[in-house]
Structure formats: structure tokens, C-alpha cells
Scaffold this active site. Structure first.
Site, PDB file in Angstrom:
ATOM      1  N   SER A  29       0.999  -1.040  -0.066  1.00  0.00           N
ATOM      2  CA  SER A  29      -0.112   0.129  -0.064  1.00  0.00           C
ATOM      3  C   SER A  29       0.924   1.126  -0.241  1.00  0.00           C
ATOM      4  CB  SER A  29      -0.929   0.202   1.369  1.00  0.00           C
ATOM      5  OG  SER A  29      -1.842   0.837   1.253  1.00  0.00           O
ATOM      6  N   ASP A  83      -2.458   6.168  -3.550  1.00  0.00           N
ATOM      7  CA  ASP A  83      -1.285   5.560  -2.924  1.00  0.00           C
ATOM      8  C   ASP A  83      -0.807   4.232  -3.609  1.00  0.00           C
ATOM      9  OD1 ASP A  83      -3.300   4.068  -2.317  1.00  0.00           O
ATOM     10  OD2 ASP A  83      -2.550   3.191  -0.369  1.00  0.00           O
ATOM     11  N   ASP A 107      -1.237   1.168  -3.995  1.00  0.00           N
ATOM     12  CA  ASP A 107      -1.958   0.142  -4.579  1.00  0.00           C
ATOM     13  C   ASP A 107      -3.317   0.745  -4.865  1.00  0.00           C
ATOM     14  OD1 ASP A 107      -3.031   0.411  -1.675  1.00  0.00           O
ATOM     15  OD2 ASP A 107      -3.455  -1.734  -1.680  1.00  0.00           O
ATOM     16  N   ASP A 167      -5.958   2.080  -3.381  1.00  0.00           N
ATOM     17  CA  ASP A 167      -7.071   1.871  -2.535  1.00  0.00           C
ATOM     18  C   ASP A 167      -7.660   2.998  -1.739  1.00  0.00           C
ATOM     19  OD1 ASP A 167      -5.237   1.527  -0.451  1.00  0.00           O
ATOM     20  OD2 ASP A 167      -6.168  -0.104   0.346  1.00  0.00           O
TER      21      ASP A 167
END
Length: 452
Positions: A104, A246, A248, A250
Site C-alpha cells: 500500500s 497510494d 495500491d 485503494d
């Protein structure tokens, strides 16, 4: 050894804490728990596997794929895609489980493994515990039951995942984005191709930064944890606003046309009003965590919208939403869940919906977020302490009680151990920023003294 699973999967320094052997073993265990390999006659369990661009994701992906296939699971590799894309494809393709390799917002040396159950849903604690128990059992010597011959899993690349996910995003938008100029900061991460393509197909004029991942530069001075470059680019290009993801993707944070930061609470406030107007805000309720700014709570009260608060972590927001039938929830950090269209926080979807609200109303983003006044909030991360003793330290409890007496009803204090990093987070809100800083500083010192 402590619990492997944290608040968002298994995470650590790649090739040190998170090794290929661990990734392989956890994947075999997950196959036995989530895919129920071999329990249905004629059933070929399937897994969707994706990753962010980190260099370590290449060998960890190979380990995960090997583990799943060795357990009799057919694997669809979707390559570099956002976490919410892997969750969506897990559900859309009817897969038994999904696996995302990402840490992340963490720095490049870290990586992580996130598992999704059927439908693309994050795992409950009980399922994670079961996977971990099976992994530990076989790690100590009990042999795996492995298929042979035609029973082993087959591995193939699913290149259609990119377009399938973008088509889903465009299909759920309430209106187009024509006329908007938007800067997108992709954090050199998993959405470097997806997000610009989705915004462009929706009609926006797109300017991208942080969209050249090389495996080593993810989250490096850019993205939702470093908004400086985005602020500068929005002002330089005269854009309507900017969106930051960010690693990833999400998460979604934003900056308005003048470069002012807009956090997840403010985004939630804008979307809550939009969804109420369209009749989509079920039970007239929004879900947030205890880390949400007090100003968000006051804004929702003023608008007659109920607020349900959970523990920190988007998984707990999601659990509350699913259990009670709510449609919207999220975190100040930018995890926003629109449950009718996603099973997890989706930064690209959130950004698109925010942009759609701007386009539909003709109002600036700065004007829209004026629905809430963000009270001064100070967050200090205290590293190198024993975070397991936060709830049991008498010295720390006394320091918190003193701080709460000083703040009275005009502020609040929250201490919590990080679920993804070895540190304790100290959060203080107050009507006055200097008071918040003073109290937070004293509490951070108390944490070091009590838990160091």
C-alpha cells in the site's frame, strides 16, 4: 512469533520478514481454507493474483502462484493492477479467492499479501486465523496433501482485467467529467495506467504525475502520503483540482484548485450529500472510524446524517457497512468504500465520483468541501516502542487522563498501536492548533517514557 496478519494482510520488509517461503506457504494454506481445493467433485478452484509495481512483487508473485497451483488452484495472473481491481475481478470472474501483493502506502522495501474471499471481500479475523493456523501446522513438519498429474493448478495471464475493470468504473459513474482539468498523482504505483485511462474515458482533461513506476520509486516523495508535488502541479497547470492515490490505489486524497489539501473526511462529506440527494445513502447513514475529525461528525449532525464510528481500519468500516446495510463509509486517510460498486476502498472510483459531483453541480471542489470545518488535528507517530502495552500501561493512562481534562469538551485524544508498522499513533484534536500540538507533544513523550 506474533500474529502474522495485521489490519491489512501480512506485511513486512520483502525478503526479510516477508520471504518467498512464507508467501508460498501462506498461499497453500489460503487455498485449503478459501478455495476448498478438492472438496467438490469436478470443481476446479480459481484464484486471481495481482500486484503493485514493487520489484519484490515479481518474486513474491511467483511464490504465491506456485503455492496456489501446487494446491490444485488454477491461477489467473492479472499483473500490475490496483488492489480494488483485484477485488473486483475476483468477484466478477467468480473466482474462489484473490491475492494482491502490495504494501500500500509503505516505502518500497516493504511488501504485503492481501487475500480476498469469494466475491472479492476482505477476510474476517476468523478466516485469517484459520489460514495462519494451517500454515504454522505444516511449517512444523506436517506434510501438505498435494494433487498430482492433471490435478495440479494451471497458470495463465488474464490480460483482459485492465479493460474489464475500467469498463466497470465508467459504467457506475452518474455523469461524465467533460470540461474538467484534473491532475492525477499515481504514486508510481499500481494505478499508473488505470486511473489516467479511466478519467480520460470519462471525459476529463488529464495531467499525470508519478506515473512512471520502475519497481523502486513507488510512494517515493509522491502520492497520497506526499502531496507537495500534486499541489504544485495543480496550481501550475490551472487545474480544477488534483487527485492522489497510494501505491495500491485503494486510497484517494485531493487538493483543490488553490492547492489546499482535502482529506478522506471531507471527501466522505461531499459524497454523503451527493448520495443522499440521489437516494443512494441507505438509512441516511455514513460509517467512519474513531480517527475521523470531530468537524466531520459535527458536519454530518448539521446535515441530519447519522454517523456510525468503528475501530481504525477500512476492514472494520466495511464490516459495519455489510452487517447493517449502509452504502458509504471510509477513513480520513482516504479509504472510501462505496459498497454498491466496490467491496473495498477504491481510490480511482472515489476520485471519479468526487469529480462527477464537481461536474454535476458546477461548483468548485473548495466550495463543496465547505460543508465541513476541519478542526485542528495533530498526529504523531512514535516509533521504537512496545505497542502491545498501549492499553495496559498505568503511566500512559494517567497521561491520557491529564490531557483529556485539559481539553475538556473542545477536543479529544486517541492513542492506538499501528496495525501495519512498529509504532504508536498519538492523535489530538483541539479548537486551537497550538494547544493540540502541545498536548500531542507531551503525550508522545509519555509514550516514549512508558513504552520505550
Amino acid at each position: 512469533m506474533g500474529r502474522l496478519f495485521g489490519t491489512d494482510g501480512v506485511r513486512g520488509v520483502a525478503n526479510a520478514d516477508l520471504t518467498a517461503e512464507l508467501a508460498l506457504g501462506l498461499s497453500v494454506a489460503a487455498a485449503h481454507v478459501l478455495a476448498e481445493a478438492g472438496t467438490f467433485e469436478g470443481h476446479r478452484p480459481t484464484a486471481v493474483v495481482g500486484r503493485d509495481p514493487r520489484a519484490s512483487g515479481e518474486f513474491l508473485e511467483a511464490a504465491v502462484v506456485a503455492g496456489l497451483a501446487s494446491a490444485g488452484v488454477d491461477v489467473l495472473r492479472v499483473g500490475v493492477l490496483p488492489t480494488p481491481a483485484v477485488a473486483y475481478l475476483t468477484g466478477a470472474l467468480g473466482a474462489d479467492l484473490g491475492v494482491m501483493l502490495s504494501a500500500s502506502h509503505n516505502a518500497m522495501p516493504d511488501n504485503g499479501i492481501k487475500f480476498f474471499a469469494r466475491g472479492g471481500h476482505k477476510l474476517a479475523d476468523e478466516l485469517e486465523d484459520k489460514i495462519e493456523a494451517i500454515y504454522r501446522e505444516h511449517r512444523t513438519g506436517a506434510p501438505w496433501e498435494r494433487p498430482t498429474g492433471a490435478g495440479v493448478g494451471r497458470v495463465s495471464d488474464y490480460d483482459e482485467g485492465f479493460d474489464k475493470y475500467i469498463a466497470h468504473l465508467i459504467a457506475v459513474l452518474p455523469n461524465r467529467l467533460d470540461g474538467l482539468k484534473i491532475v492525477l498523482d499515481e504514486a508510481h504505483g499500481a494505478a499508473a495506467r488505470v486511473s489516467p485511462e479511466a478519467f480520460a474515458r470519462a471525459g476529463a482533461e488529464v495531467i499525470t504525475i508519478g506515473a512512471e513506476p520502475d519497481g523502486l520509486n513507488i510512494n517515493d516523495g509522491c502520492g497520497s502520503t506526499h502531496l507537495g508535488l500534486l499541489k504544485q502541479a495543480v496550481v501550475e497547470h490551472g487545474a480544477d483540482f488534483g487527485i492522489a492515490h497510494d501505491g495500491d490505489a485503494d486510497r484517494c486524497l485531493a487538493v483543490d484548485g488553490s492547492g489546499e489539501e482535502i482529506d478522506g473526511d471531507q471527501i466522505l462529506a461531499v459524497l454523503a450529500l451527493a448520495m443522499r440527494e440521489s437516494g443512494q445513502l441507505r438509512k441516511n447513514t455514513v460509517v467512519a472510524t474513531v480517527m475521523s475529525n470531530l468537524g466531520f461528525k459535527l458536519a454530518m449532525e448539521a446535515e441530519g446524517i447519522a454517523l456510525v464510528q468503528t475501530g481504525v481500519g477500512d476492514r472494520y468500516v466495511l464490516e459495519s457497512m455489510k452487517e447493517n446495510g449502509y452504502a458509504l463509509g471510509g477513513e480520513q486517510s482516504g479509504h472510501v468504500i462505496i459498497l454498491d460498486h466496490a467491496t473495498t476502498g477504491d481510490g480511482t472510483l472515489t476520485g471519479l465520483m468526487l469529480a462527477a459531483r464537481v461536474a454535476a453541480t458546477g461548483r468548485s471542489l473548495a466550495d463543496l468541501v465547505g460543508v465541513m470545518r476541519r478542526l485542528p488535528q495533530v498526529l504523531i507517530n512514535v516509533p521504537d516502542v512496545d505497542k502491545s502495552r498501549v492499553a495496559t500501561s498505568g503511566e500512559l493512562a494517567a497521561a491520557v487522563a491529564d490531557a483529556e481534562r485539559e481539553l475538556g469538551t473542545t477536543g479529544r485524544v486517541l492513542l492506538r498501536p499501528s496495525g501495519t508498522e512498529p509504532l504508536v499513533r498519538v492523535m489530538v484534536e483541539a479548537a486551537d492548533i497550538e494547544q493540540a500540538r502541545s498536548v500531542a507533544g507531551r503525550l508522545a513523550d509519555a509514550v516514549k517514557s512508558a513504552l520505550g
